[in-house]
Design an enzyme around this catalytic site. Structure first.
Site, PDB file in Angstrom:
ATOM      1  N   GLU A 161     -17.975 -33.893   9.089  1.00  0.00           N
ATOM      2  CA  GLU A 161     -19.012 -34.363  10.014  1.00  0.00           C
ATOM      3  C   GLU A 161     -18.483 -34.814  11.374  1.00  0.00           C
ATOM      4  O   GLU A 161     -18.806 -35.905  11.852  1.00  0.00           O
ATOM      5  CB  GLU A 161     -19.836 -35.467   9.340  1.00  0.00           C
ATOM      6  CG  GLU A 161     -20.471 -34.985   8.041  1.00  0.00           C
ATOM      7  CD  GLU A 161     -21.178 -36.065   7.241  1.00  0.00           C
ATOM      8  OE1 GLU A 161     -21.247 -37.215   7.697  1.00  0.00           O
ATOM      9  OE2 GLU A 161     -21.661 -35.758   6.135  1.00  0.00           O
ATOM     10  N   GLU A 274     -23.041 -29.188  -0.446  1.00  0.00           N
ATOM     11  CA  GLU A 274     -23.757 -30.427  -0.829  1.00  0.00           C
ATOM     12  C   GLU A 274     -25.250 -30.143  -0.981  1.00  0.00           C
ATOM     13  O   GLU A 274     -26.091 -30.871  -0.459  1.00  0.00           O
ATOM     14  CB  GLU A 274     -23.531 -31.518   0.231  1.00  0.00           C
ATOM     15  CG  GLU A 274     -22.066 -31.823   0.487  1.00  0.00           C
ATOM     16  CD  GLU A 274     -21.830 -33.049   1.370  1.00  0.00           C
ATOM     17  OE1 GLU A 274     -22.778 -33.798   1.636  1.00  0.00           O
ATOM     18  OE2 GLU A 274     -20.671 -33.240   1.794  1.00  0.00           O
TER      19      GLU A 274
HETATM   20  O1  G3I Z   1     -18.302 -48.973  -3.733  1.00  0.00           O
HETATM   21  C1  G3I Z   1     -19.401 -49.866  -3.545  1.00  0.00           C
HETATM   22  C2  G3I Z   1     -19.501 -50.830  -4.678  1.00  0.00           C
HETATM   23  O2  G3I Z   1     -18.339 -51.648  -4.684  1.00  0.00           O
HETATM   24  C3  G3I Z   1     -20.770 -51.680  -4.537  1.00  0.00           C
HETATM   25  O3  G3I Z   1     -20.913 -52.494  -5.661  1.00  0.00           O
HETATM   26  C4  G3I Z   1     -21.991 -50.783  -4.406  1.00  0.00           C
HETATM   27  C5  G3I Z   1     -23.248 -51.586  -4.150  1.00  0.00           C
HETATM   28  O4  G3I Z   1     -24.238 -50.821  -3.492  1.00  0.00           O
HETATM   29  O5  G3I Z   1     -21.801 -49.924  -3.309  1.00  0.00           O
HETATM   30  C6  G3I Z   1     -20.688 -49.071  -3.469  1.00  0.00           C
HETATM   31  O6  G3I Z   1     -20.586 -48.210  -2.382  1.00  0.00           O
HETATM   32  C7  G3I Z   1     -21.547 -47.187  -2.313  1.00  0.00           C
HETATM   33  C8  G3I Z   1     -20.814 -45.842  -2.369  1.00  0.00           C
HETATM   34  O7  G3I Z   1     -21.734 -44.806  -2.189  1.00  0.00           O
HETATM   35  C9  G3I Z   1     -20.048 -45.630  -3.671  1.00  0.00           C
HETATM   36  O8  G3I Z   1     -20.923 -45.652  -4.752  1.00  0.00           O
HETATM   37  C10 G3I Z   1     -22.302 -47.311  -1.018  1.00  0.00           C
HETATM   38  O9  G3I Z   1     -23.092 -48.489  -1.045  1.00  0.00           O
HETATM   39  C11 G3I Z   1     -23.181 -46.113  -0.799  1.00  0.00           C
HETATM   40  O10 G3I Z   1     -23.738 -46.181   0.521  1.00  0.00           O
HETATM   41  C12 G3I Z   1     -22.343 -44.852  -0.917  1.00  0.00           C
HETATM   42  O11 G3I Z   1     -23.194 -43.749  -0.697  1.00  0.00           O
HETATM   43  C13 G3I Z   1     -22.561 -42.491  -0.627  1.00  0.00           C
HETATM   44  C14 G3I Z   1     -22.636 -41.973   0.818  1.00  0.00           C
HETATM   45  O12 G3I Z   1     -22.135 -40.641   0.863  1.00  0.00           O
HETATM   46  C15 G3I Z   1     -21.806 -42.809   1.772  1.00  0.00           C
HETATM   47  O13 G3I Z   1     -20.452 -42.701   1.483  1.00  0.00           O
HETATM   48  C16 G3I Z   1     -23.325 -41.551  -1.552  1.00  0.00           C
HETATM   49  O14 G3I Z   1     -23.129 -41.975  -2.902  1.00  0.00           O
HETATM   50  C17 G3I Z   1     -22.818 -40.133  -1.382  1.00  0.00           C
HETATM   51  O15 G3I Z   1     -23.619 -39.229  -2.114  1.00  0.00           O
HETATM   52  C18 G3I Z   1     -22.911 -39.751   0.098  1.00  0.00           C
HETATM   53  O16 G3I Z   1     -22.391 -38.444   0.247  1.00  0.00           O
HETATM   54  C19 G3I Z   1     -22.385 -37.934   1.577  1.00  0.00           C
HETATM   55  C20 G3I Z   1     -21.159 -37.055   1.694  1.00  0.00           C
HETATM   56  O17 G3I Z   1     -20.008 -37.802   1.371  1.00  0.00           O
HETATM   57  C21 G3I Z   1     -21.048 -36.443   3.087  1.00  0.00           C
HETATM   58  N1  G3I Z   1     -22.263 -35.744   3.451  1.00  0.00           N
HETATM   59  C22 G3I Z   1     -23.506 -36.500   3.324  1.00  0.00           C
HETATM   60  C23 G3I Z   1     -23.629 -37.060   1.894  1.00  0.00           C
HETATM   61  C24 G3I Z   1     -24.935 -37.814   1.734  1.00  0.00           C
HETATM   62  O18 G3I Z   1     -24.985 -38.956   2.567  1.00  0.00           O
END
Ligand code: G3I
Length: 373
Positions: A161, A274
């Site tokens: 991205e 994705e």
């Molecule tokens: O790791 C923490 C954890 O410690 C905490 O307890 C929990 C509470 O909400 O959050 C956890 O982090 C989360 C993380 O995923 C791991 O589970 C974040 O809040 C959450 O925002 C995060 O979301 C991910 C997002 O990327 C941001 O990294 C989604 O699962 C994931 O599907 C999404 O994937 C992205 C691709 O990497 C790139 N392209 C877009 C796609 C969708 O946004």
């Protein structure tokens, strides 16, 4: 009395077994068999799936997928939360799971503006790093992560991205610090990331990955510029990942085909990395989670027959186009396995519903292969 009780227990167990079998769709064809002559097919796996805490999701994955991407556990802030600390266990589980189940593992992702800790860009006193210091830190991270899985992870989303929707480069900390505001240095951080990844594992495939490439032509053109730049410097780039976070009415066929053809013309592999389809309507079509969290994304009608039919039709349309371009498309990965654990928290974005059951869209996807024969 005892015999009756035993018979009752056996009857109950069989009923439960049948239910689980029906619920996870064990009687259905496996996607990986249906698409074996076309492209790899996979899903993004979360930690619960690979660690055994979500056995039904694992069952779906093992049956249907021959490739997998780590959904979160290889992102910088999770795998390298502090300067001197790497958190290997979740990523190790992911790679072990894929190997045990004969899946091609894909690493996601090495350099991204999101999910990267603040310390990455600062020195011990809290001052912003210089270009050289940030390059050294990037090299150390890539060398350590790619090096650990050398010969095991087949391909890496090296840079994720980097583009704005108009095809210009996103003004990330990577660009600001390594680019130093000089146009002639704007691609440097991307080029260096690919160079370091190749040094760390010369056999690994290296990809550029982004969203909205199939809806915004200018953004797709921006990805082409990245590929051309890397090639002009003699650097390895094997493929571009079209994330393909779609909606019920986007991308249109013409834009998706433009994107596939334009990327393929640069000579790289094209991958759908994705895939999911958002059932709720909203203005923003991208996949930047910081923008989506601010939107009202509830979707009370997602399970209705009308929406499920639209979802099936859109999946069928997308897969028909992917099959048409099977010569250049090497992999199709869904972003998740079933609806309940999708990053799209409401709605009905995947082929398996919140109870692990295959949806009408699943059959529609399978049927596209019959139509292609
Ligand atoms: O790791 C923490 C954890 O410690 C905490 O307890 C929990 C509470 O909400 O959050 C956890 O982090 C989360 C993380 O995923 C791991 O589970 C974040 O809040 C959450 O925002 C995060 O979301 C991910 C997002 O990327 C941001 O990294 C989604 O699962 C994931 O599907 C999404 O994937 C992205 C691709 O990497 C790139 N392209 C877009 C796609 C969708 O946004």
């Amino acid at each position: 009395m005892k015999t009756n009780k035993l018979l009752y227990v056996i009857f109950l167990s069989l009923t439960v077994l049948c239910f689980v079998e029906k619920a996870t769709g064990s009687e259905k064809s496996a996607l990986k068999d249906v698409f074996k002559d076309y492209f790899l097919i996979g899903g993004a796996f979360n930690h619960n799936l690979v660690s055994g805490e979500d056995p039904n999701a694992a069952e779906i994955a093992i049956k249907h997928f021959n490739t997998a991407t780590s959904e979160n556990d290889m992102k910088w802030s999770l795998i390298h939360p502090r300067p001197d600390q790497y958190n290997w266990e979740p990523a190790d589980h992911f790679v072990d799971f894929t190997e045990k189940n004969n899946m091609v593992p894909i690493g996601h992702c090495l350099v991204w503006h999101s999910q990267v800790p603040r310390w990455t860009f600062r020195d011990d006193s809290g001052n912003q790093l210089t270009r050289d210091a940030l390059l050294a830190r990037m090299k150390d991270h890539i060398t350590t992560v790619v090096g650990r899985y050398k010969g095991r992870v087949k391909g890496w989303d090296v840079v994720n991205e980097a583009l704005n929707d108009d095809g210009t480069l996103r003004n990330s900390r990577w660009l600001q610090i390594i680019g130093e505001g000089k146009p002639e240095q704007q691609y440097d951080y991307i080029a260096k990331a690919f160079e370091y990844a190749h040094q760390a594992d010369p056999d690994a495939e290296l990809y550029y990955n982004d969203y909205s490439l199939s809806t915004d032509k200018e953004k797709c053109d921006g990805a082409v510029e990245i590929v051309k730049y890397l090639k002009s410097k003699g650097l390895r780039i094997d493929g571009v990942g079209i994330q393909l976070h779609a909606g019920l009415d986007y991308p249109d066929k013409e834009s998706l085909e433009y994107c596939i053809n334009t990327l393929a013309a640069t000579g790289v592999k094209v991958m759908v990395t994705e895939l999911d389809i958002r059932t709720q309507r909203r203005g923003y079509r991208g996949a930047d989670i910081s923008r989506i969290n601010r939107q009202n994304t509830s979707d009370p009608n997602a399970a209705s027959a009308e929406i499920q039919k639209k979802l099936a039709d859109k999946y069928a349309e997308i897969f028909s186009i992917l099959l048409k371009h099977k010569k250049v498309i090497t992999r199709v990965t869904f972003w998740g396995v079933y609806d309940r654990t999708s990053w799209i928290r409401w709605g009905s974005p995947l082929l398996f519903d919140r109870n692990y059951k295959p949806k009408q869209a699943f059959d529609a996807v399978i049927n596209t292969v019959q139509a292609d024969m």
